[in-house]
Design a protein around this motif. Structure first.
Motif, PDB file in Angstrom:
ATOM      1  N   SER A  27       0.811  -1.222   0.000  1.00  0.00           N
ATOM      2  CA  SER A  27       0.000   0.000   0.000  1.00  0.00           C
ATOM      3  C   SER A  27       0.841   1.267   0.000  1.00  0.00           C
ATOM      4  O   SER A  27       0.297   2.368  -0.045  1.00  0.00           O
ATOM      5  N   GLY A  28       2.171   1.139   0.100  1.00  0.00           N
ATOM      6  CA  GLY A  28       3.036   2.305   0.021  1.00  0.00           C
ATOM      7  C   GLY A  28       3.777   2.659   1.291  1.00  0.00           C
ATOM      8  O   GLY A  28       4.507   3.656   1.311  1.00  0.00           O
ATOM      9  N   ALA A  29       3.627   1.864   2.359  1.00  0.00           N
ATOM     10  CA  ALA A  29       4.350   2.170   3.596  1.00  0.00           C
ATOM     11  C   ALA A  29       5.859   2.155   3.367  1.00  0.00           C
ATOM     12  O   ALA A  29       6.603   2.948   3.954  1.00  0.00           O
ATOM     13  N   ASP A  30       6.328   1.272   2.496  1.00  0.00           N
ATOM     14  CA  ASP A  30       7.760   1.195   2.226  1.00  0.00           C
ATOM     15  C   ASP A  30       8.269   2.442   1.512  1.00  0.00           C
ATOM     16  O   ASP A  30       9.419   2.863   1.700  1.00  0.00           O
ATOM     17  N   LEU A  31       7.411   3.076   0.711  1.00  0.00           N
ATOM     18  CA  LEU A  31       7.811   4.292   0.010  1.00  0.00           C
ATOM     19  C   LEU A  31       7.979   5.451   0.986  1.00  0.00           C
ATOM     20  O   LEU A  31       8.926   6.225   0.891  1.00  0.00           O
ATOM     21  N   TYR A 228      -1.995   6.155  -1.446  1.00  0.00           N
ATOM     22  CA  TYR A 228      -0.918   5.773  -2.361  1.00  0.00           C
ATOM     23  C   TYR A 228      -1.021   6.583  -3.651  1.00  0.00           C
ATOM     24  O   TYR A 228      -0.011   7.006  -4.219  1.00  0.00           O
ATOM     25  N   GLU A 229      -2.237   6.803  -4.100  1.00  0.00           N
ATOM     26  CA  GLU A 229      -2.456   7.520  -5.345  1.00  0.00           C
ATOM     27  C   GLU A 229      -1.894   8.936  -5.276  1.00  0.00           C
ATOM     28  O   GLU A 229      -1.402   9.470  -6.277  1.00  0.00           O
ATOM     29  N   LEU A 233       0.887  10.342  -7.772  1.00  0.00           N
ATOM     30  CA  LEU A 233       0.469  11.375  -8.724  1.00  0.00           C
ATOM     31  C   LEU A 233       0.759  12.795  -8.252  1.00  0.00           C
ATOM     32  O   LEU A 233       0.924  13.697  -9.066  1.00  0.00           O
ATOM     33  N   ARG A 234       0.803  13.002  -6.937  1.00  0.00           N
ATOM     34  CA  ARG A 234       1.048  14.334  -6.379  1.00  0.00           C
ATOM     35  C   ARG A 234       2.084  14.244  -5.261  1.00  0.00           C
ATOM     36  O   ARG A 234       1.785  14.574  -4.103  1.00  0.00           O
ATOM     37  N   PRO A 235       3.296  13.778  -5.566  1.00  0.00           N
ATOM     38  CA  PRO A 235       4.284  13.538  -4.513  1.00  0.00           C
ATOM     39  C   PRO A 235       4.665  14.777  -3.722  1.00  0.00           C
ATOM     40  O   PRO A 235       4.874  14.694  -2.511  1.00  0.00           O
ATOM     41  N   GLY A 257      12.571   9.986  -7.239  1.00  0.00           N
ATOM     42  CA  GLY A 257      13.559   9.180  -7.929  1.00  0.00           C
ATOM     43  C   GLY A 257      13.239   7.710  -8.015  1.00  0.00           C
ATOM     44  O   GLY A 257      14.082   6.903  -8.376  1.00  0.00           O
ATOM     45  N   ARG A 258      12.021   7.331  -7.694  1.00  0.00           N
ATOM     46  CA  ARG A 258      11.671   5.909  -7.693  1.00  0.00           C
ATOM     47  C   ARG A 258      10.490   5.666  -8.628  1.00  0.00           C
ATOM     48  O   ARG A 258       9.500   6.392  -8.603  1.00  0.00           O
ATOM     49  N   ARG A 259      10.602   4.643  -9.418  1.00  0.00           N
ATOM     50  CA  ARG A 259       9.504   4.297 -10.316  1.00  0.00           C
ATOM     51  C   ARG A 259       8.443   3.542  -9.527  1.00  0.00           C
ATOM     52  O   ARG A 259       8.690   2.459  -8.993  1.00  0.00           O
ATOM     53  N   LEU A 260       7.262   4.095  -9.466  1.00  0.00           N
ATOM     54  CA  LEU A 260       6.194   3.507  -8.674  1.00  0.00           C
ATOM     55  C   LEU A 260       5.264   2.681  -9.557  1.00  0.00           C
ATOM     56  O   LEU A 260       5.043   3.002 -10.724  1.00  0.00           O
TER      57      LEU A 260
END
Length: 294
Positions: A27-31, A228-229, A233-235, A257-260
């Motif tokens: 779900s994106g916790a690692d990001l 996550y979205e 899309l709006r980091p 710098g990371r491809r999601l």
């Protein structure tokens, strides 16, 4: 004078306002952990064995997490994980070392630079009540992602698939079992015969229900919910919100710098039958969160 029991000291540093990253698998916790690990003053760990063993014990048998010693056990595990020692990064899984930019054994941080601690171990969500007791001043960041996209990544993850083997629901399993999303023992045989996409949907459904409980129980200054979205899309906006919440300048480079994985990957990543099953199992939560029209 002895410190109050809720104050933990690691490397001579008092653990104050630790940040815990929660969410269903993929779900994106690692990001977010990657961004925090590269932010000034933060020491964030991800999946150290000393923590994971405790988390999965609590997840598979929830009554253990409600026992009188659960808080101390989890605090001790995190204290061990946060120790900064020569070669300590050698005990970390590859995703943690990669997120910290470690090429050798570490350590990934210097003790004289650490002011805050955090953890983003997989499935930390299921120990959230214990974390609340162990660290009353903790900050929680929970990640929400479209359950259909989550299913795509879970179906490609051998570690996630390993939990879906029938043997994982044994005679000693407790119910309800939030970790696998099975509420009653009479549902076990149905679960065992369910396609893996349905089991992934059950895990996601159960996780977002736990997230909803946290949102209800925790004050706004202790819990932040990110989508996550928005990270994908709006980091810049997502990182600004996160920085304000944790009161630290969070690195944007770690996200840019990371491809999601793409938002909406389920449209090509799930077979029609699997997509239909995920939507059937998790329809209520997908609708409540705005991923599926009512």
């Amino acid at each position: 004078m002895r410190l109050p029991p809720h104050i933990l000291v690691v490397n001579g540093i008092k653990v104050r306002r630790p940040v815990f990253l929660l969410g269903a698998p993929h779900s994106g916790a690692d990001l977010v952990a990657r961004a925090l690990k590269r932010s000034p003053g933060f020491h964030v760990t991800m999946g150290r064995a000393c923590v994971s063993h405790v988390l999965y014990a609590f997840a598979r048998k929830p009554s253990i997490g409600r026992g009188p010693g659960a808080t101390r056990v989890l605090r001790d595990a995190l204290a061990e994980s946060w120790q900064v020692l020569r070669g300590s990064c050698g005990q970390c899984p590859e995703p943690c070392r990669e997120a910290g930019g470690v090429t050798g054994l570490g350590p990934c941080v210097a003790t004289n630079t650490v002011t805050r601690f955090g953890d983003a171990s997989p499935d930390l969500l299921y120990s959230a009540p214990v974390l609340q007791q162990a660290f009353p001043d903790a900050r929680f960041v929970q990640l929400i992602r479209d359950g259909r996209d989550v299913a795509v990544d879970m179906l490609a993850d051998p570690e996630c698939l390993a939990w879906f083997k029938p043997v994982m629901l044994s005679e000693g399993t407790e119910f309800p079992n939030p970790f696998l999303g099975v509420n009653r023992d009479e549902h076990v045989e149905r679960w065992k015969g369910m396609p893996v996409a349905g089991k992934a949907a059950l895990r996601w459904r159960s996780a977002v229900r736990l997230s909803a409980t946290l949102r209800r129980d925790l004050p706004a200054d202790q819990l932040l919910t990110l989508r996550y979205e928005d990270l994908a899309l709006r980091p810049a906006q997502a990182v600004a919100t996160l920085s304000e919440f944790v009161e630290t300048r969070v690195s944007k480079v770690a996200l840019y710098g990371r491809r999601l994985p793409k938002v909406g990957a389920w449209r090509t990543g799930l077979r029609p039958d699997d997509a239909g099953l995920v939507e059937k199992v998790a329809r209520q939560e997908l609708t409540r969160l705005g991923y599926l029209s009512s």
